[in-house]
Write an enzyme that holds these catalytic residues in place. Structure first.
Site, mmCIF file in Angstrom:
data_model
loop_
_atom_site.group_PDB
_atom_site.id
_atom_site.type_symbol
_atom_site.label_atom_id
_atom_site.label_comp_id
_atom_site.label_asym_id
_atom_site.label_seq_id
_atom_site.Cartn_x
_atom_site.Cartn_y
_atom_site.Cartn_z
ATOM 1 N N GLU A 1 -5.370 -8.352 0.178
ATOM 2 C CA GLU A 1 -6.053 -8.113 1.454
ATOM 3 C C GLU A 1 -7.514 -7.788 1.203
ATOM 4 O OE1 GLU A 1 -4.450 -5.213 4.152
ATOM 5 O OE2 GLU A 1 -2.385 -5.907 3.889
ATOM 6 N N GLU B 1 0.805 -1.228 0.000
ATOM 7 C CA GLU B 1 0.000 0.000 0.000
ATOM 8 C C GLU B 1 0.841 1.283 0.000
ATOM 9 O OE1 GLU B 1 -2.781 -0.230 3.221
ATOM 10 O OE2 GLU B 1 -3.954 -1.813 2.288
#
Length: 488
Positions: free
Chosen positions: A365, A157
């Site tokens: 995720e 991320e």
């Protein structure tokens, strides 16, 4: 199907066996109420000493994939190869070998927010020197573990790291610098990823035959007023500033989205800056960045509505540059910050397919949190998972003759074993799904108050027992039966 964790969030052993300090060690030890109840990851789930217990959980679920991250400062205590910590190598070798022995494919993340403090002291992600430091670290990991690891994530991320750490100051180093450093950090993160991909491609790929990408956070967004042209355009800008900022350079042409460049340049000019606050990529850098991903790894949790918000006062900030206001629909069910919008994940994957030339997609995720003191019976949360899987598997009943109502909807496409020519979701090439998380863990600023685990951890018990939630048992059924009940 898989599950995920990250080093700082589960390992503990923050200074054990020669590990050096990370920015999160420093950040949490400073207190200042930046984390719930000033909690730390010093012990977390204790996975550094309790890996065998984690392995039992993985086997109990029947996972096909397990995504975990390496602690940079556990392997290289000062962030450089000048000192290599053999105890750290031994720890990760055991994890990798145990996974492979049990038929589980490791997906290994090089960097999941826990920069060695020594590198932060030298400027961290705001310094161009970090690009070379990261490349050398990546080279070390590829050479040490790449004979067995075939799925690599360079950076977790990067878009959220740049925003939360350098725009908001909520992550280390904890100094908000609104509207400026977010772009500088993002610039270096992209180049660090690209450099490490090239190192793998030129030095390791031929022999190791693995794949390398990065995991991009992406929520889905919809216009607050579907009939408003200004909201529609604002929604496009929201996607561009969040997802496309990283994906377009890497997957398309090496450069930032035009709307991002034009918006930041316009706002910078209004604010009296001599040039855009967004650094410019040179032609050589564009060439280096373009095409540096072997699959598209994305992390989805929630969806938001977007409304046009003109930046009349010329305020600094990423959202102000984008001229958007982002908020949830009041009718959506929320679990903490996650508003449950199962159809959002389907729209997101369709957008990725249509925008990025139908890439192989890994969902690295996806999950839903519980509150601080949950019951082991998390049936409501499992329903959120089930609805999400139904969106991911929509259309399978037409593609598999045996999957009528009440029969099993196959999941081959979600465990990397094949079947991706008949992918259910708008023929998206989805091959891997990882739930966040295997275990309740240290959820950054929320400490242990937000529980995403399939297994409950009692953080008051020194033994850190792992107990399956209902979600874990139901997830295991899906994996064991190779499908979701079509009649549910």
């Amino acid at each position: 199907m898989g599950a995920a964790t990250s080093a700082y969030q589960v390992e503990g052993g923050w200074d054990a066996d020669g590990k050096g300090p990370s920015v999160w060690d420093t950040f949490t030890h400073q207190g200042r109420d930046r984390v719930f109840k000033n909690q730390t990851g010093d012990v977390a789930c204790g996975s550094y000493t309790l890996w065998e217990e984690d392995l039992k959980c993985i086997k109990q679920l029947g996972l096909t994939h397990y995504r975990f991250s390496l602690s940079w400062s556990r392997l290289l205590p000062d962030g450089t190869t000048g000192f290599i910590n053999q105890k750290g190598i031994d720890y990760y070798n055991k994890i990798i070998d145990d996974l492979l022995t049990n038929g589980v494919t490791p997906i290994v993340t090089l960097y999941h927010f826990d920069l060695p403090q020594t590198l932060e002291d030298q400027g961290g992600w705001l310094s161009e020197a970090i690009i070379d430091s990261f490349d050398k670290y990546a080279w070390f990991c590829f050479s040490t573990f790449g004979d067995r690891v075939k799925h690599w994530i360079t950076i977790n991320e990067p878009n959220m790291l740049a925003l939360v750490a350098y725009e908001l100051g909520a992550f280390p180093p904890g100094v908000p610098q609104v509207g400026t450093k977010v772009y500088q950090a993002a610039h270096n993160l992209i180049k660090a990823h690209a450099r490490s991909w090239h190192s793998y491609d030129s030095l390791f790929r031929k022999e190791q035959k693995g794949m390398v990408s990065l995991s991009i956070f992406a929520g889905w967004v919809e216009p607050a007023d579907p009939n408003s042209v200004s909201d529609q355009e604002a929604t496009k800008r929201a996607i561009a500033f969040q997802l496309d900022f990283f994906a377009k350079p890497i997957f398309i042409d090496g450069d930032y989205p035009e709307v991002v460049k034009s918006q930041v340049a316009l706002m910078s000019k209004k604010q009296g800056y001599p040039s855009s606050r967004l650094p410019e990529l040179t032609e050589e850098e564009k060439k280096m960045i373009r095409g540096t991903a072997d699959f598209f790894a994305v992390q989805y949790y929630t969806t938001r509505l977007v409304k046009y918000q003109e930046n009349k006062k010329g305020e600094l900030g990423l959202l102000q540059d984008a001229e958007v206001e982002v908020f949830p629909d009041s009718s959506w069910i929320n679990l903490d910050w996650v508003y449950v919008v199962p159809w959002g994940i389907r729209k997101l994957l369709k957008y990725i397919k249509e925008t990025y030339n139908n890439p192989v997609i890994y969902i690295t995720e996806n999950g839903f949190p519980l509150d601080e003191a949950p019951s082991f019976d998390d049936t409501q949360r499992w329903e959120c998972f089930r609805q999400t899987f139904q969106e991911l598997l929509r259309g399978m009943t037409e593609m598999y003759s045996g999957a009528s109502v009440g029969k099993q909807i196959p999941i081959e496409c979600l465990d990397g074993t094949g079947g991706h020519e008949a992918i259910q979701l708008d023929k998206v090439n989805l091959q891997v799904y990882c739930a966040w998380s295997l275990l309740d863990n240290f959820e950054w600023n929320k400490g242990y108050s937000s529980r995403f685990g399939l297994f409950h951890i009692d953080f008051e018990d020194p033994a850190r027992p792992r107990v399956p939630y209902t979600s874990a048992k139901e997830y295991a059924k899906i994996i064991r039966n190779n499908g979701l009940e079509g009649g549910q």
